[in-house]
Every structure is written in structure tokens, then in C-alpha cells.
Design a protein around this motif. Structure first.
Motif, mmCIF file in Angstrom:
data_model
loop_
_atom_site.group_PDB
_atom_site.id
_atom_site.type_symbol
_atom_site.label_atom_id
_atom_site.label_comp_id
_atom_site.label_asym_id
_atom_site.label_seq_id
_atom_site.Cartn_x
_atom_site.Cartn_y
_atom_site.Cartn_z
ATOM 1 N N GLY A 1 -3.078 22.608 5.946
ATOM 2 C CA GLY A 1 -3.793 21.805 4.952
ATOM 3 C C GLY A 1 -2.896 20.744 4.337
ATOM 4 N N GLU A 2 -1.645 21.102 4.072
ATOM 5 C CA GLU A 2 -0.699 20.135 3.499
ATOM 6 C C GLU A 2 -0.427 18.994 4.474
ATOM 7 N N ILE A 3 -0.391 19.318 5.756
ATOM 8 C CA ILE A 3 -0.134 18.287 6.769
ATOM 9 C C ILE A 3 -1.307 17.311 6.848
ATOM 10 N N ILE A 4 -2.526 17.825 6.745
ATOM 11 C CA ILE A 4 -3.697 16.937 6.748
ATOM 12 C C ILE A 4 -3.597 15.961 5.586
ATOM 13 N N THR A 5 -3.206 16.476 4.427
ATOM 14 C CA THR A 5 -3.047 15.615 3.253
ATOM 15 C C THR A 5 -1.923 14.607 3.456
ATOM 16 N N PHE A 6 -0.796 15.083 3.977
ATOM 17 C CA PHE A 6 0.348 14.188 4.216
ATOM 18 C C PHE A 6 -0.036 13.051 5.154
ATOM 19 N N ASN A 7 -0.690 13.364 6.237
ATOM 20 C CA ASN A 7 -1.059 12.333 7.212
ATOM 21 C C ASN A 7 -2.041 11.339 6.620
ATOM 22 N N ALA A 8 -2.900 11.801 5.737
ATOM 23 C CA ALA A 8 -3.834 10.884 5.087
ATOM 24 C C ALA A 8 -3.117 9.932 4.130
ATOM 25 N N GLN A 9 -1.984 10.374 3.611
ATOM 26 C CA GLN A 9 -1.252 9.582 2.621
ATOM 27 C C GLN A 9 -0.132 8.753 3.221
ATOM 28 N N ASN A 10 0.129 8.899 4.515
ATOM 29 C CA ASN A 10 1.252 8.206 5.152
ATOM 30 C C ASN A 10 0.803 7.597 6.477
ATOM 31 N N PHE B 1 0.938 -4.237 11.669
ATOM 32 C CA PHE B 1 2.051 -4.171 10.708
ATOM 33 C C PHE B 1 1.726 -5.052 9.504
ATOM 34 N N VAL B 2 1.220 -4.412 8.472
ATOM 35 C CA VAL B 2 0.811 -5.130 7.258
ATOM 36 C C VAL B 2 1.379 -4.413 6.044
ATOM 37 N N LEU B 3 1.247 -5.074 4.894
ATOM 38 C CA LEU B 3 1.733 -4.502 3.639
ATOM 39 C C LEU B 3 0.602 -3.932 2.792
ATOM 40 N N MET B 4 -0.534 -4.543 2.857
ATOM 41 C CA MET B 4 -1.670 -4.105 2.020
ATOM 42 C C MET B 4 -2.893 -3.868 2.896
ATOM 43 N N GLY C 1 7.135 4.414 5.688
ATOM 44 C CA GLY C 1 7.540 3.858 6.974
ATOM 45 C C GLY C 1 8.895 3.186 6.937
ATOM 46 N N GLY C 2 9.390 2.868 5.744
ATOM 47 C CA GLY C 2 10.688 2.210 5.642
ATOM 48 C C GLY C 2 11.863 3.151 5.741
ATOM 49 N N ASN D 1 0.852 -1.175 0.000
ATOM 50 C CA ASN D 1 0.000 0.000 0.000
ATOM 51 C C ASN D 1 0.896 1.236 0.000
ATOM 52 N N PRO D 2 0.731 2.140 -0.955
ATOM 53 C CA PRO D 2 1.618 3.314 -1.029
ATOM 54 C C PRO D 2 1.655 4.131 0.271
ATOM 55 N N ARG D 3 0.588 4.056 1.062
ATOM 56 C CA ARG D 3 0.554 4.813 2.317
ATOM 57 C C ARG D 3 1.561 4.289 3.336
#
Length: 1286
Positions: free
Chosen positions: A964-973, A1283-1286, A536-537, A530-532
Motif C-alpha cells: 500500500g505504501e508503494i502504491i502511494t509512493f508511486n502516485a507521488q513520484n 520532461f517538464v517542470l509543471m 527525480g533530481g 510539481n512536487p511529484r
């Protein structure tokens, strides 16, 4: 007799057997060569104060190389053939200053100045070793070796990055602007109108490639020539030092004496401190067989290769050889090992032997080599080699054996490698846990042929997760099924051991599991993840930081309000600034060292056994409390805020572990410190009672009432009746070590009528009175002299008088000069720290968050005495910018079994503001409102600047857009989370005490000299005083000099602290100057004179050209408020607990700054020191004895150059003034420290985001303070199933 031959600054030196192996290059430079510019602090390579440059021919090629070393680690006997350059050797007032020295000074990269020579020499070494071809990234990455407590690093980094080939235009423009400013610094407002600076602009940098250096590495400055390579020995009565050049030499030397030690760089001293050496020391630094590397099928690395050389080998081969591309991963990991000066002489073999000696040592080299399948070659004699696994090596008896090389195999493209090192700060720390993962896949398959999982920091014997490695064979590691199987296996297999002061076993266990997950996230093909989750790596790896400073300056007022370079800056950067221990050596001087208690508090001292100590050559005497002719107290009652006598030397009952109980004296500092450890303290009453070390332990004990004092109860004057929410919580704050770079120091010298005492103290009066009462002498026989301090931060207000009394006692009794410097460990265990605080609160609020009532109770930990009570000021700062009418506050003091705590930068304000800001956040969270709005509606309404200041900072910091950028970042990571928080602060400045200033004018040239009772410790006091003097008198700034502070000139001077020293002394100076101008008025009325003519005329007419004035409470300086707003953006690695401060914006009301550049430095330095308090500076005690375990640079971690905000922007409030302060200025030394509490709120917000994704309920988080990696990680409450991949 054979000799060690080397050069220092081009001058040849020779040493023989008169010098023991424990005489370091640093000691020789300072005490034999008498070059005091090179400093010393930690003596373990952890602070950088001692860095010097070496040029030497290094085997196997004997190519001459330039490199930095920590002179405190290198034995003087290791220096054969070296050409040593110290700070004096690159530039001075006599020879002309070096451009690096000048650049650092002009960028305001020096405050107290104690660390500056080390920084300069680190930069000089780097620049010359790279042939002046450096990038900004290389520069910023190369100063893990150097600690600065004052500046916050930003100006240091900018000064040095301006030399880089890719320095941006902003930096280069700043260099040019500072060149102009330097030429203008002496101008007055009158002469500015008449002079042209066109000639100055011609001096600007024309190109960033211009060569600014005079190259000293030419034929006239060469290393010692024609050195032969024949083994030789330097003999002394107790030791034999063998300089070996071949393995044959090494084995021959071993046979001569089996009690031996092999030494290359001796950097292991920074890990395992050693004071006793065996009789046979074999120097293997130049053994050519150990320096070679060979690439055939395998890569063979000589054990004598330095870590810096190893990084170069890895970098080259990773780009040129496919089967060794993996070395890039090892190179990047090596970049996190120690720092440049240690890596320059620390070797592969030395690092592996540290692991061999102590299997618990988290050796990164061992881990990397073991991960990739490396093996080690051991020689028993020349030609008799055995190659074995590294794990076998750990069990091998190495007596009579030498590590020859390490062999690394090629790795095919079927292999994937990832290593990690998790540390308490960004650089120069040993690992909390380090890990290496190697996956070897079957050809053209996603299934594993083998897996290697190696860990450090788990336990003494744990290396491989062997069971888990077996499970992975034949599986695809990049599936959720395999991942969960492996993680649960690791959960069973990992059983870390508790090992204080290392982080807890529980944290290290879960962290080790997370590191495997990180490796999988990093290596996993994109289509399987999952790209999100992918981010984490990664780990934080900052490239280049930046900063900006915005302030106004009124040229009509110059030199007041002019951004000038600090007066002492260049002499500090050149090592010419004199500190207490830089007083030249005296032929008959003695050195003192404390003998400290080594037992639980409550035991009774009955005597001392000094037999072993007196067997050490050079030991001269031993003194105890019985030898004190006067009062055994360094906190005399005649001094304000000193309510309780604290003993100079413990006379009976032990109050805390590490309490000074005796003084040993010797003819050498190291001898005194070694002998002090050999004195056995005898106890008549031995108690096994567990010490009470914390506020909680006291409150839970039967001794609570006798250990607690209720200081004050403030009752509310109003109460609201619209209570919609009743909320309660608590906040617990720990202590903080001051970490001044100049340790507690005093040099006491007998004179014909008493003593001259050169003390590193912040309080002349306390020191002189304490010494006089200790010696039973009149105070007028004691002259305390302070030129400057290498940092103080409150730690030298009262605590320094204990060291001064001890030094004065010895000088008085022996009638010899006594030099007394506390070694770092003694300094940390014996000297008190910031007062810890616990608070509990209950608050009632309405639906909008308006406080209807607030009840708070706090307890402050004073250590073992109630001296220096700050509860009243804590209450005052607790109010901050808010309306306190509905608040009930109860303050209490607690006695614990620790060293008596003391002021530490922003004492009381740090704790007070942290408490109320935590409450504001707590209200906002629980009622679901914007924290800024909750703050605003609870503020005092009258003269409230914060609505405008908050709006201004939001605009300047682009707060809404970034949020606003941080809200987006947290949603994507999923595993990296960011937060942006904003916080206001009001900091009350109040005045106290007596501060005098004596202004004298010399008739011959009209130059001015000022003597005052303040203490210069990096805050720019002398510069501000000189600017005020120049402004009032109307003279150029370069006409003025400031002399050292003395109790002779300033006999009753109050402590310099609480941010007011500069203002009060400058006020007294202003008044003294006005007195002089009044005297000149009659003469000036007769005509127009130049300054020089005016003074000559006044002299002729018998006008007194000296005036004095003392500021006191009678004067018209009134308390005022400093207002500030801070916005901080943070990113947290949820899988490790590490963090990165991405950006900080601070808007502070500085009034009309007396000296803007200095005030910027004070704000930045205070804030970064505050970040250390809230994140990495963790005090850990042995709970059974009370011993401080985090007592050296190996275990206590203030911020380094890569721990500061990546982007730090400082704004002075526009159009500000201050009707109550000196010339409309405001203090800046402490307020910004309090703003750093904002990071706690940012951590909470980031962790909250991660927890919500993990399915946890949305609840308030009480993160352990300081917010160490462990406390941040623990607050997340990880579960393996997450801790999962997908």
C-alpha cells in the motif's frame, strides 16, 4: 648504490637496482618478505585482496599519517620511508589475534577467506587513521575497494560497523552474544548441563567506547627516522628510478633522460595497464611544491595532493567559506571516484594526465574543475609557469612539463551547481556518463548570465554542450519553455560515439539529456516545480544497511545445529589460511603463463615466433602441444560428464579467441606474463569469417544443424480443454563470469615418484586423471592436494584441470617446481562461464490462469564443446513447485565460437526457475490476476507447503502494508518508482558420486583428525563435518581437526558441487564415526569412561582407531526439495536506469540446519551473487573477433558492498526437518541464487508504472538481461516532451 629503505611489520628492508619498477609492493611482500597473508587477484586495484596499511610522513608538513593502499599498484621503489603493515603485522596465532580479525570471524564475515585479509586491512587502516572515531555511515562507505563473492557483504559490514561510535544496540548485543557463543562453541550437550557461563558474561562489552585495540602506533613502532630530502637515484641496467623532493629535482631528472615517466601513486595502472616502463622513472610523490594548497581569492590546489586529501580540503572549506560552499558538491562527487586506497595515493595531477593521455577517459576531476571554471598551471622549468584552461591543457604537448596546480575560483550565491556520475554499480566504477552543470544568474534575477554544461563519456572530443550553453544565456532555466528548448538543443548537439564495451551511444545520448533534466529538477525552486517531479533530481545514496536472521536451534543437539563460528574463520581473517599459491617459494621454481590465440576462430596455427619473448631477461623456455608426452586433453573420457576432449594447448584449429596455445616459462611470474604477450602465433590459414557468438547467431546461420544437438523432448501426460488465453513469449539469458577471488592456480612439484600438485580445483579425481593421461604416467604417481579454494562456484570443477595439466607438464619436463597462476584477463577470456540460454514458449490458460497446455523450447550455449550438458537438470528445475503434467518441453544444446562454458553457481536451476517464473508472471499480467494466486493454482497440490509459507512471509515482511505504501509512493513520484514482488521456489536436491571420509583418533590425547574427498571453498564443509563428527562421537568440537583433501587419501572422489558436498562428506563421516563406536561398544559395556579414557583403553586392546566410509548412490540419502519464498522491494531511478534494492525477505526451508550461521551465510551470499547476475554483470564480446571485452575489474562489475539489499532479512522455516537428508538437514549453497530472478519482475513492475504515466499502452515488457542501467533505462522509452517542470 642508493637504496630504497622501508619497513614491513617493523622490520627494515632495503632494495636497490636489482628490483625493476614493475616489482610491486605486493610481489615483494609475498615473494621476498615471504608474507603470504596479503593476497593478490586483479593487479589493478579493483578487488581489494592486496590492501595493506602504510604509515608515512607526508609533505608538505611531514605529518605522519596512516592510510591504506593497494599493494598491487605500488612499485616497491615507491616505498622509501614507508612503514608497511601487513595482515601478519596486526595479529596472529603467535602474538594474539587483533580484535578486527576476531570480530570479522565471529560475525561469519568470511567464507572462502581469500578476500578476508584485504577487508581486515582496509578496516584496520580506516580505524587507525580516524583515531578509532568512526560512524557506521563512514564504515559502510569505505569498502568500495573490496570485493567479496561469497558472503553477500552483510556480515562483513555488521562486523566492522560494530566498532563505530554510533553502533546501535542490536549490533553491540550481537558482539556480546558472539563472545559468549565463541566460548561455548566447544561444549557438548552433556557438558552444557554442568558448566556455568557467568564468568563469560563478564567479558561482554561494557561500553561502545571501550578501547579494544592495542595501539601499535606508538614510539616503538615508528617510521624510519631522519630521512633526508635529497634527491637520489636507484640505477639498474635498464632503468633509473629517481626519488624527487622538489620541482627542481624533477626537471633535473627529466633533462638527464627524455624517455621518462612521472609516478606518484601509480593508481593509473588500474585504468591503463602498463607492463613496459621507460628508462627514466621519476617518483614525484614527495615533491613538496605539489602537495600544498593555498586559499586567497582563489583556491590553489597542488597537483600532488591526493584525492583523499582533496576531499578533506573540500569538506573543510565548504563549511567555513561562503564563496566555496559549492565544494560540498564536489566532495560528494569525489566520494564516487575510485575507492579509499586509490584515493589515498592517487593525485590530482595523475588523474588529469590520464585524461590527457586518453581524452575518452571519463575523468571526474577534469569534469568538476571544468564545470566550475578551474584552470591548470603547467611548469616548463622552475619558475616558468603557464596557467591555461583545462581544455587547452588536453591539447598541450606535456613532454618536459609538469602540472603544478589547479586553481578553483570562488562562486557567489548567484551560482547554482550540480554534478552527476552515473555508474553500473553503486561504487568503484568509472562513469557511464558524468555531467556538471553551473548556472550563474544575474544579481537578484532569475535570468542566466552564463551556463556551463560539461559532459564525460560522450566522445573523445566532446566536453561542453557549447551551443546549448549559448541558448541558456538570458533565460530562466526553470520554465517548461526553456527546458524543452534546451533539451531539444542537447538532442541535436549530443552525438556520442560507439565505444564497446561501454554502453550504447543511444543510451548515453538520452542519459546525458536526462542528467540535465535531473539537475533542473534538483535546483529548481519549489514553487516552480510539481512536487511529484522533485525526487527525480536525486541519486541513490545509501547510508547504512541492516539485516536480521531468524532461526531455531536445539541446544540438546549441540554441537549439531549449533550456530558456531566456521572452524577456519580466524586463520582466514588473520591471513594464516593457506591457498594453492601460498605454498612457500622454492629456489629453483619456474613460472608459467599461457600464450593465447589472438585471432578469429577457425584459423589454423602453423607455428610460433618467440624471438621477442626470449629477448626478455629471465625467460627460460617455451612449450606447445607437441611437447605433451601423452593425451592433449584436460577433459579425459574416463571421467563422468566429460564427453569431448578439450585441448590443453591448441594444436591446430583455433576454437575461440583467447584459447591457450603455448606456455612460456620464466624465473618470475610477471616476466612470464609479459613474455607471453610477445610470442607471435603464426597461422597457415587466416579466416575473416565472423564468429558465431550467440545462440541467435547460430540459429540464423547455415551451420545451425551441425552446431545444434537435440537433447530431450518431454511430452505432456495431460491436456486441459478450458483455453481462454493463448500467450507466447521468450526469455534470453546471458552468461556470467564466476569471479572467484583466487584465480585459476596450480603449483606442481616434482617428487621422487611423480608429482605433488597443489591445485585450486573442485574435483580431485578429474585433476589427477587428466594430469596422468597428459604426461602418460600412472595415476598413482600424481598426488593432488587441495587445502581450500578462494572461491569456486563451479568454475573450478573442470576448467582448473587445464591449468593443472599445464603446470604439471612444465614440472615434469623441466624437473623443477612450476607455479602457474592465470592473470585476470587470461582467466576471463580463456575460461568458460555460465551457459547462456534462450527459450520460447506458448501457453494456454483458462480465466483463472490455470495452465491448460504449455509448450517450451530452450537452447543452451555450451561454448565450443558439448561437455557438461545440463539440459536434463534444467528441465527438472523448470518444474519448480508446479504441476508439469500438461507441459511439453524440448531442450537443445548449441555450439558457439566461445570458450567452452561450464557450471556456475546454481547451473540449470537458475535458468529453469527463471523460465517458469517468467511464464507465471506473463500469464498473470495478461489475464489481469495476482501473480501469487496464479502461481498457487498451478502448483502441485500434494504436500504443498507454499500456502503456509507465503502467508508466513507476507506476515513477517509486512507485505500488504508495504504494498500500500508503494502504491502511494508511486502516485507521488513521477521519476522514482518502487515495486514489491513475491516469488516461491522449489529446488530439487539430488545426490551423485563417491565421497569418502577417513576419521582417525590419536591415542595419546584422543584428538580426532578427518581427511575427506570434499573440497572446502567457503561453504562451511569442514565445520559441518566436524559438527557431525563431534555430535556422533560425543566429543568437544575443538577436539577435531580437518586436514587437506588429497587424491592419495581420496583417490576417486567426485566433484564437490551442486550443494551436496557438505552433506555427502558429513554422511560418510557419520558412518565412519558409527563404525568406530561399534568397535568401542565392548569396552563401553564394561564401565563408564571419559572420552580420553575410552580411547586409551581401546588402544591398549588393539582396537583400530581409524575408520573410513564412502558415500555412494547405494546409501540411504534420497533426493528432496528445498522450499523457499522471497519478497523483494526495489526502487528505480527512471531517469538513469539505476536502482536500489530496498529490502529483501527470504523464508527458506533449511530442514534442521547442521550449522545455522553458516547456512545463513550461504543463503545471503548466493542471493547477492544472483543479484549480480541479473543486474550488473554484463559480458560483452567483440562481434568481429570473439574477444571478450569485459575482461577485468575496470569493465566487469559484480556487486559491491552498497549493491546489496539495504535491509536483508533471512528466516528459516519453523519446525522444519528432512527425513531424506543427513540428520534432517537441507542444502543451502545454491537455492537462494535462483530466488534473485525476482528482481526481473520487480524491474518490470516499476518500469510499467513509469510508462503508464508517460502515456504508453499497458503492455508486457521484455527487459534486456542483465537488467543493467542501460537496459532498464531503454525499457522506459523516454521522450523529451515528457520532461517538464509543471
Amino acid at each position: 648504490m642508493a637504496e630504497i629503505v622501508f619497513k614491513i611489520n617493523g622490520k627494515e628492508h632495503k632494495v636497490d637496482g636489482k628490483f625493476d619498477p614493475d616489482v610491486t609492493l605486493n610481489e615483494y611482500i609475498r615473494n621476498v618478505a615471504h608474507l603470504r597473508g596479503t593476497k593478490v587477484m586483479c593487479r589493478e586495484g579493483g578487488c581489494g585482496a592486496c590492501v595493506v596499511t602504510i604509515q608515512a610522513a607526508l609533505p608538505p608538513s611531514n605529518e605522519v599519517k596512516t592510510f591504506a593502499v593497494n599493494s598491487c599498484l605500488v612499485s616497491i621503489l615507491s616505498c622509501h620511508g614507508w612503514d608497511v603493515t601487513t595482515i601478519e603485522g596486526i595479529g596472529s596465532e603467535r602474538t594474539g589475534y587483533h580484535e578486527i580479525q576476531k570480530r570479522l570471524a565471529r560475525f561469519n564475515g568470511t567464507q572462502c577467506g581469500y578476500c578476508s585479509p584485504g577487508f581486515v586491512m582496509s578496516m584496520y587502516s580506516l580505524y587507525m587513521s580516524k583515531n578509532k572515531n568512526l560512524t557506521t555511515k563512514e564504515v559502510e562507505n569505505s569498502f568500495a575497494s573490496n570485493i567479496c563473492r561469497c558472503t553477500g557483504y552483510r556480515p562483513i559490514a555488521e562486523a566492522f560497523k560494530s566498532f563505530a561510535i554510533d553502533a546501535d544496540k542490536t549490533l553491540l548485543d550481537k558482539v556480546a552474544d558472539l563472545e559468549d557463543l565463541h566460548l561455548l562453541k566447544s561444549c557438548t550437550k552433556d557438558c552444557l548441563k554442568n558448566c556455568s557461563i557467568n564468568k563469560c558474561t563478564n567479558q561482554k562489552i561494557l561500553s561502545k567506547n571501550i578501547d579494544l585495540f592495542k595501539n601499535k602506533f606508538d614510539n616503538s613502532w615508528c617510521i624510519i627516522e631522519n630521512l633526508n630530502s635529497q634527491m637520489f637515484m636507484v640505477n639498474s641496467p635498464a632503468y633509473r628510478w629517481v626519488k624527487a623532493y622538489s620541482l627542481a629535482d624533477v626537471f633535473k631528472a627529466m633533462q638527464g633522460d627524455k624517455n621518462y615517466k612521472l609516478i606518484a601513486g601509480n593508481t593509473g595502472q588500474g585504468v591503463n595497464q602498463q607492463t613496459d616502463y621507460p628508462s627514466n622513472i621519476i617518483d614525484i610523490f614527495s615533491v613538496y611544491e605539489l602537495k600544498e594548497h593555498v586559499l586567497d581569492v582563489n583556491l590553489i590546489l597542488g597537483a600532488g595532493i591526493s584525492l583523499s586529501e582533496l576531499m578533506g580540503i573540500f569538506q573543510d572549506l565548504s563549511t567555513s567559506t561562503d564563496d566555496f560552499k559549492y565544494l560540498k558538491e564536489l566532495h560528494d562527487h569525489l566520494d564516487l571516484v575510485a575507492h579509499v586506497p586509490v584515493r589515498n595515493i592517487g593525485t590530482i595531477g595523475g588523474n588529469l594526465m590520464l585524461k590527457h593521455i586518453n581524452n575518452e577517459f571519463q575523468s571526474d576531476l577534469f569534469l568538476m574543475f571544468e564545470t566550475v571554471g578551474g584552470v591548470v598551471t603547467i611548469a616548463e622549468e622552475v619558475g616558468k609557469n603557464t596557467t591555461m584552461a583545462l581544455t587547452e591543457f588536453l591539447k598541450l604537448d606535456m613532454n618536459g612539463k609538469v602540472i603544478v596546480n589547479v586553481i578553483l575560483p570562488p562562486l557567489s550565491q548567484c551560482c547554482s551547481l550540480k554534478t552527476y556520475k552515473i555508474m553500473p554499480r553503486a561504487q568503484n566504477s568509472h562513469a557511464i556518463v558524468n555531467a556538471g552543470f553551473l548556472f550563474k544568474f544575474h544579481h537578484n534575477s532569475q535570468l542566466l548570465e552564463s551556463a556551463t554544461l560539461v559532459y564525460g563519456g560522450i566522445s573523445k572530443n566532446f566536453i561542453h554542450a557549447a551551443r546549448t550553453e549559448t541558448i541558456l544565456i538570458g533565460r530562466d532555466p526553470y520554465t517548461n519553455e526553456t527546458l524543452q528548448l534546451v533539451l531539444r538543443s542537447l538532442q541535436e548537439e549530443m552525438q556520442p560515439e560507439e565505444n564497446p564495451p561501454e554502453p550504447s551511444a543511444e543510451y548515453r545520448k538520452m542519459l546525458s539529456i536526462c542528467l540535465y533534466y535531473k539537475a533542473i529538477l534538483y535546483l529548481c525552486p519549489e514553487e516552480k516545480i510539481n512536487p511529484r517531479f522533485k525526487s527525480g533530481g536525486k541519486v541513490f545514496k545509501r547510508d547504512v544497511s541492516k539485516g536480521s536472521q531468524s532461526f531455531e536451534t536445539d541446544e540438546s543437539l549441540w554441537p549439531l545445529n549449533q550456530p558456531v563460528t566456521k572452524l577456519e574463520a580466524i586463520v582466514q581473517c588473520a591471513g594464516e589460511a593457506e591457498f594453492s599459491n601460498d605454498i612457500p617459494a622454492m629456489s629453483d621454481e619456474v613460472f608459467g603463463a599461457f600464450v593465447t590465440t589472438d585471432i578469429n576462430p577457425g584459423n589454423i596455427i602453423s607455428g610460433f615466433d618467440t624471438n621477442q619473448a626470449f629477448n626478455v631477461s629471465g625467460v627460460l623456455g617455451f612449450y606447445t602441444a607437441k611437447d605433451i608426452p601423452g593425451n592433449n586433453s584436460f577433459t579425459p573420457s574416463k571421467i563422468p560428464i566429460m564427453d569431448v576432449d578439450e585441448e590443453i594447448l591448441c594444436s591446430g584449429k583455433v576454437m575461440y579467441y583467447g584459447q591457450p596455445a603455448g606456455v612460456i616459462i620464466a624465473n618470475r611470474e610477471q616476466t612470464a606474463q609479459k613474455a607471453a604477450k610477445l610470442v607471435k602465433i603464426l597461422y597457415s590459414s587466416v579466416s575473416s569469417k565472423k564468429p558465431l557468438l550467440t545462440i541467435d547467431s547460430v540459429l540464423e546461420s547455415p551451420e545451425m544443424h551441425e552446431r545444434m544437438s537435440n537433447n530431450q523432448i518431454i511430452e505432456p501426460t495431460d491436456i486441459g480443454n478450458d483455453v481462454k488465453y493463448v500467450l507466447s513469449g521468450e526469455l534470453k539469458l546471458k552468461g556470467q563470469y564466476h569471479h572467484y577471488m583466487e584465480l585459476q592456480t596450480c603449483v606442481a612439484i616434482p617428487t621422487e615418484d611423480g608429482l605433488d600438485v597443489y591445485s585450486s580445483c573442485q574435483w580431485l579425481d578429474l585433476t589427477s586423471v587428466a594430469i596422468a593421461e597428459c604426461l602418460n604416467l600412472p595415476v598413482n604417481r600424481i598426488n593432488v592436494i587441495v587445502r581450500r579454494l578462494g572461491g569456486g562456484y563451479g568454475g573450478k570443477i573442470s576448467r582448473s584441470s587445464q591449468i593443472a595439466c599445464a603446470a604439471a607438464l612444465i614440472a615434469h619436463l623441466e624437473r623443477k617446481p612450476c607455479r602457474f597462476v592465470l592473470p585476470l584477463i587470461t582467466n576471463m577470456k580463456s575460461i568458460g562461464k555460465r551457459l547462456p540460454l534462450n527459450s520460447k514458449f506458448e501457453v494456454g490458460a483458462n480465466g483463472e490462469g490455470v495452465i491448460q497446455y504449455l509448450k517450451t523450447t530452450f537452447h543452451q550455449d555450451h561454448g565450443y564443446s558439448f561437455n557438461e550438458n545440463i539440459s536434463g537438470r534444467t528441465i527438472a528445475h523448470f518444474y519448480s513447485c508446479y504441476d508439469p503434467r500438461r507441459w511439453k518441453i524440448e531442450s537443445n544444446s548449441i555450439i558457439t565460437d566461445t570458450a567452452s562454458n561450464t557450471f556456475c553457481r546454481s547451473p540449470s536451476s537458475t535458468e529453469g526457475i527463471a523460465m517458469i517464473e517468467n511464464i507465471m508472471e506473463y500469464i498473470a499480467y495478461n489475464i489481469g490476476k495476482d501473480p501469487t494466486q496464479v502461481r498457487l493454482i498451478n502448483m502441485e497440490s500434494e504436500n504443498n507447503p507454499f500456502p503456509d509459507m507465503i502467508n508466513q512471509l507476507k506476515t513477517d515482511s509486512e507485505y500488504d502494508r508495504r504494498n500500500g505504501e508503494i502504491i502511494t509512493f508511486n502516485a507521488q513520484n513521477r521519476w522514482m518508482k518502487r515495486a514489491l514482488k513475491l516469488m516461491p521456489m522449489t529446488f530439487e536436491i539430488y545426490y551423485f558420486g563417491n565421497y569418502n571420509s577417513v576419521v582417525s583418533i590419536y591415542h595419546a590425547d584422543a584428538s580426532v583428525v578427518i581427511c575427506h574427498g570434499g573440497i572446502a571453498m567457503g561453504q562451511g564443509l569442514n565445520t559441518k563435518v566436524a559438527q557431525v563428527c563431534a555430535f556422533v562421537l560425543g566429543v568437544p568440537l575443538d577436539k577435531i581437526r580437518i586436514k587437506p583433501s588429497t587424491s592419495l587419501i581420496s583417490p576417486n572422489a567426485m566433484v564437490t558441487g551442486a550443494s551436496i558436498g557438505s552433506e555427502c562428506v558429513a554422511f560418510a563421516t557419520k558412518k565412519a564415526c558409527e563404525i568406530l563406536l561399534e568397535r568401542f561398544a565392548t569396552i563401553k559395556a564394561k564401565g563408564t569412561y571419559s572420552w580420553e579414557e575410552l580411547i586409551a583403553k581401546a588402544y591398549e586392546e588393539g582396537v583400530d582407531l581409524q575408520a573410513t566410509y564412502m558415500y555412494s548412490a547405494k546409501d540411504d540419502l534420497k533426493p528432496y526439495n528445498v522450499y523457499a519464498v522471497c519478497a523483494l522491494e526495489l526502487e528505480v531511478d527512471i531517469l538513469t536506469g539505476n536502482h536500489d534494492v530496498r529490502r529483501v525477505d527470504i523464508l527458506e526451508d533449511t530442514g534442521r540446519s547442521l550449522s545455522p550461521i553458516i547456512d545463513v551465510g550461504q543463503i545471503e551470499g548466493a542471493f547477492v551473487m544472483g543479484l549480480g547476475y541479473w543486474t550488473s554483470e554484463n559480458l560483452v564480446y567483440d562481434q568481429s573477433t570473439g574477444e571478450l571485452l569485459t575482461n577485468r575489474t575496470w569493465t566487469y562489475k559484480p556487486p559491491g558492498i552498497k549493491d546489496i539489499p539495504a535491509d536483508m532479512r533471512i528466516y528459516f522455516r519453523r519446525n522444519a526437518g528432512n527425513e531424506h537428508g543427513l540428520l534432517q538437514s537441507k542444502a543451502t549453497g545454491e537455492p537462494a541464487f535462483c530466488l534473485a530472478t525476482i528482481i526481473l519482475h520487480a524491474f518490470r513492475e516499476a518500469i510499467r508504472s513509469a510508462r503508464l504515466e508517460g502515456g504508453y499502452p499497458d503492455q508486457w515488457l521484455d527487459i534486456g538481461i542483465p537488467c543493467t542501467a542501460e537496459n532498464v533505462f531503454t525499457a522506459v522509452e523516454h521522450k523529451v516532451e515528457h520532461f517538464v517542470l509543471m
